[in-house]
Design a protein around this motif. Structure first.
Motif, mmCIF file in Angstrom:
data_model
loop_
_atom_site.group_PDB
_atom_site.id
_atom_site.type_symbol
_atom_site.label_atom_id
_atom_site.label_comp_id
_atom_site.label_asym_id
_atom_site.label_seq_id
_atom_site.Cartn_x
_atom_site.Cartn_y
_atom_site.Cartn_z
ATOM 1 N N TYR A 66 0.835 -1.204 0.000
ATOM 2 C CA TYR A 66 0.000 0.000 0.000
ATOM 3 C C TYR A 66 0.870 1.255 0.000
ATOM 4 O O TYR A 66 0.580 2.222 -0.698
ATOM 5 C CB TYR A 66 -0.947 0.020 1.203
ATOM 6 C CG TYR A 66 -2.215 -0.733 0.945
ATOM 7 C CD1 TYR A 66 -3.284 -0.126 0.285
ATOM 8 C CD2 TYR A 66 -2.346 -2.051 1.333
ATOM 9 C CE1 TYR A 66 -4.446 -0.820 0.023
ATOM 10 C CE2 TYR A 66 -3.504 -2.754 1.073
ATOM 11 C CZ TYR A 66 -4.559 -2.144 0.426
ATOM 12 O OH TYR A 66 -5.692 -2.832 0.159
ATOM 13 N N PHE A 84 -4.762 2.360 5.739
ATOM 14 C CA PHE A 84 -4.167 1.168 5.150
ATOM 15 C C PHE A 84 -4.383 -0.080 6.001
ATOM 16 O O PHE A 84 -3.938 -1.157 5.623
ATOM 17 C CB PHE A 84 -2.680 1.379 4.868
ATOM 18 C CG PHE A 84 -2.421 2.440 3.816
ATOM 19 C CD1 PHE A 84 -3.435 2.888 2.981
ATOM 20 C CD2 PHE A 84 -1.172 2.985 3.668
ATOM 21 C CE1 PHE A 84 -3.208 3.866 2.020
ATOM 22 C CE2 PHE A 84 -0.921 3.958 2.706
ATOM 23 C CZ PHE A 84 -1.945 4.405 1.882
ATOM 24 N N ARG A 94 -10.069 0.392 5.398
ATOM 25 C CA ARG A 94 -9.837 0.730 3.973
ATOM 26 C C ARG A 94 -11.113 1.199 3.289
ATOM 27 O O ARG A 94 -11.097 2.167 2.534
ATOM 28 C CB ARG A 94 -9.275 -0.473 3.227
ATOM 29 C CG ARG A 94 -7.836 -0.711 3.513
ATOM 30 C CD ARG A 94 -7.300 -1.907 2.760
ATOM 31 N NE ARG A 94 -6.073 -2.335 3.403
ATOM 32 C CZ ARG A 94 -5.683 -3.578 3.490
ATOM 33 N NH1 ARG A 94 -6.398 -4.547 2.939
ATOM 34 N NH2 ARG A 94 -4.566 -3.879 4.109
ATOM 35 N N THR A 129 -9.975 3.855 0.091
ATOM 36 C CA THR A 129 -8.544 3.869 -0.173
ATOM 37 C C THR A 129 -8.272 3.467 -1.615
ATOM 38 O O THR A 129 -8.574 2.349 -2.014
ATOM 39 C CB THR A 129 -7.814 2.928 0.816
ATOM 40 O OG1 THR A 129 -8.086 3.387 2.131
ATOM 41 C CG2 THR A 129 -6.321 2.936 0.574
ATOM 42 N N GLN A 137 -3.946 0.069 -4.009
ATOM 43 C CA GLN A 137 -4.144 -1.371 -3.906
ATOM 44 C C GLN A 137 -2.845 -2.080 -3.583
ATOM 45 O O GLN A 137 -1.815 -1.793 -4.199
ATOM 46 C CB GLN A 137 -4.734 -1.925 -5.202
ATOM 47 C CG GLN A 137 -6.062 -1.321 -5.571
ATOM 48 C CD GLN A 137 -7.126 -1.559 -4.511
ATOM 49 O OE1 GLN A 137 -7.275 -2.670 -4.003
ATOM 50 N NE2 GLN A 137 -7.860 -0.522 -4.141
ATOM 51 N N ALA A 138 -2.904 -3.039 -2.659
ATOM 52 C CA ALA A 138 -1.724 -3.825 -2.320
ATOM 53 C C ALA A 138 -1.415 -4.822 -3.423
ATOM 54 O O ALA A 138 -0.271 -5.161 -3.662
ATOM 55 C CB ALA A 138 -1.939 -4.559 -1.001
#
Length: 199
Positions: free
Chosen positions: A135, A182, A187, A192, A195-196
């Motif tokens: 993130y 995060f 989220r 948020t 994106q991870a």
């Protein structure tokens, strides 16, 4: 076993749907508005931080509940370190800890608390894979693409319970209070956009 194919893989419809969402960049005003929404929630929490009392008690007192500890907690009293701290020859922190990742965006009166985590091994937790790292990388990249800077740092709170259950209860109390974007628990609240896992 045969893999299932994509229904719209070769069609114009499938290609258009993929192309539309693939590389839509975040705009400067979108990023700044996202930061401002987060800052609006966290500013009163940073503003209400009073100096911690240094005087101890002569008599044993029962431990505080996690909510009370979270209300008194002062993240800015902790020493900031670069996110690359784990590459240092000797880890500056050991044992159980809560850790907080912050950014100091230009134009904001205080840092933004982006993530709260807990660990039993502060010297090892940040090594290897971690969703928050992904993130933070996406966040940093989005800011840099539009010419905004970030000043990411990590802070360790070492005066936390060694036992997992009370330490996690304290972590959850901090997440509920500060609503760091995060953490998986919050989220969706902040929509948020980082994106991870881009896939």
């Amino acid at each position: 076993m045969a893999r299932q194919g994509e229904l719209f893989a070769g069609s114009a419809l499938g290609g258009a749907a993929h192309a539309e969402g693939a590389d839509l960049p975040l705009l400067t005003h979108q990023l700044q508005e996202w930061q401002a929404r987060l800052a609006a929630h966290q500013l009163p929490l940073f503003a209400n931080q009073e100096p911690a009392s240094q005087q101890g008690s002569l008599f044993a007192t029962p431990p505080e509940d996690p909510q009370s500890q979270a209300e008194r907690f002062q993240p800015l009293s902790l020493q900031p370190q670069p996110l690359s701290f784990w590459r240092w020859p000797a880890a500056p922190q050991q044992g159980a800890a809560l850790y907080l990742v912050t950014d100091r965006p230009a134009g904001q009166p205080q840092p933004l608390l982006l993530y709260v985590g807990e660990t039993g091994r502060a010297d090892r937790r940040w090594k290897g894979e971690h969703d928050c790292k992904a993130y933070l990388a996406a966040y940093s990249e989005a800011l840099l693409k539009v010419g905004l800077s970030c000043q990411l740092s990590i802070r360790f709170w070492l005066d936390v319970p060694a036992e997992v259950r009370p330490r996690r209860a304290l972590e959850q109390a901090l997440i509920r209070r500060w609503l760091p974007p995060f953490n998986k628990e919050t989220r969706s609240r902040w929509a948020t956009p980082f994106q991870a896992d881009p896939t």
